[in-house]
Design a protein around this motif. Structure first.
Motif, PDB file in Angstrom:
ATOM      1  N   LEU A  85       0.860  -1.175   0.000  1.00 32.21           N
ATOM      2  CA  LEU A  85       0.000   0.000   0.000  1.00 32.21           C
ATOM      3  C   LEU A  85       0.896   1.224   0.000  1.00 32.21           C
ATOM      4  O   LEU A  85       1.764   1.359   0.861  1.00 32.21           O
ATOM      5  N   GLU A  86       0.704   2.098  -0.993  1.00 28.60           N
ATOM      6  CA  GLU A  86       1.565   3.274  -1.118  1.00 28.60           C
ATOM      7  C   GLU A  86       0.728   4.538  -1.270  1.00 28.60           C
ATOM      8  O   GLU A  86      -0.405   4.492  -1.748  1.00 28.60           O
ATOM      9  N   GLN A  87       1.336   5.652  -0.900  1.00 24.69           N
ATOM     10  CA  GLN A  87       0.717   6.963  -1.109  1.00 24.69           C
ATOM     11  C   GLN A  87       0.501   7.159  -2.607  1.00 24.69           C
ATOM     12  O   GLN A  87       1.365   6.837  -3.420  1.00 24.69           O
ATOM     13  N   GLY A  91      -4.438  10.186  -1.765  1.00 25.46           N
ATOM     14  CA  GLY A  91      -4.931   8.928  -1.211  1.00 25.46           C
ATOM     15  C   GLY A  91      -3.874   7.858  -1.217  1.00 25.46           C
ATOM     16  O   GLY A  91      -2.674   8.136  -1.123  1.00 25.46           O
ATOM     17  N   PHE A  92      -4.326   6.632  -1.349  1.00 26.36           N
ATOM     18  CA  PHE A  92      -3.435   5.479  -1.339  1.00 26.36           C
ATOM     19  C   PHE A  92      -3.815   4.530  -2.459  1.00 26.36           C
ATOM     20  O   PHE A  92      -4.940   4.559  -2.957  1.00 26.36           O
ATOM     21  N   ALA A  93      -2.874   3.689  -2.848  1.00 22.64           N
ATOM     22  CA  ALA A  93      -3.128   2.670  -3.861  1.00 22.64           C
ATOM     23  C   ALA A  93      -2.412   1.386  -3.462  1.00 22.64           C
ATOM     24  O   ALA A  93      -1.307   1.424  -2.920  1.00 22.64           O
TER      25      ALA A  93
END
Length: 141
Positions: A85-87, A91-93
């Protein structure tokens, strides 16, 4: 065709909200999830952990069936999935799921094992889901 379901309930919003996940099988029964289970160390689960478990389980089962179909009946498979999970802007993806497999399959060649493992990765339903379209229906009370 098989359809499985799970329900998420979230009370409150943002970082202070608290959620629960449940499934008809009872494996998830009001299992807590929240900002702190996702980004901190509070006891509970989070979507990435559940996706990792689903991907590891699905891939390992797919490979098990491929090995059985190829005539192998003994051995063990152990897979760890690491879901990242990354910025992503504001948001995040979820950007990737990496499978790490440790296998013991007596009598198989490296070439045959590689072909079966790659086939299982490409064809397990969770691998396909991670590339699938998503549908959404909603109502507002």
């Amino acid at each position: 065709m098989t359809t499985r379901t799970a329900t998420a309930r979230y009370t409150g919003f943002g970082k202070t909200g608290k959620g629960q996940l449940s499934s008809p099988s009872g494996v998830l029964e009001a299992t807590p999830y929240s900002f702190n289970t996702r980004f901190g160390d509070e006891k509970g689960t989070n979507p990435e952990e559940l996706i990792a478990a689903a991907h590891a389980g699905c891939f390992t089962m797919a490979l098990s069936f491929a090995l059985a179909q190829a005539g192998f009946s003994e051995g063990t498979l152990e897979t760890t999935a690491a879901v990242k999970l990354e910025q992503d802007g504001d948001g995040f993806a979820i950007t990737r799921s990496d499978l790490k497999l440790h296998a013991d399959v007596p009598g198989i060649s490296e070439e045959q094992f590689e072909a079966l493992a790659k086939g299982a990765e490409a064809n397990c339903p969770v691998s396909k889901l991670l590339k699938a379209q998503i549908g959404l229906e909603w109502t507002l009370a």
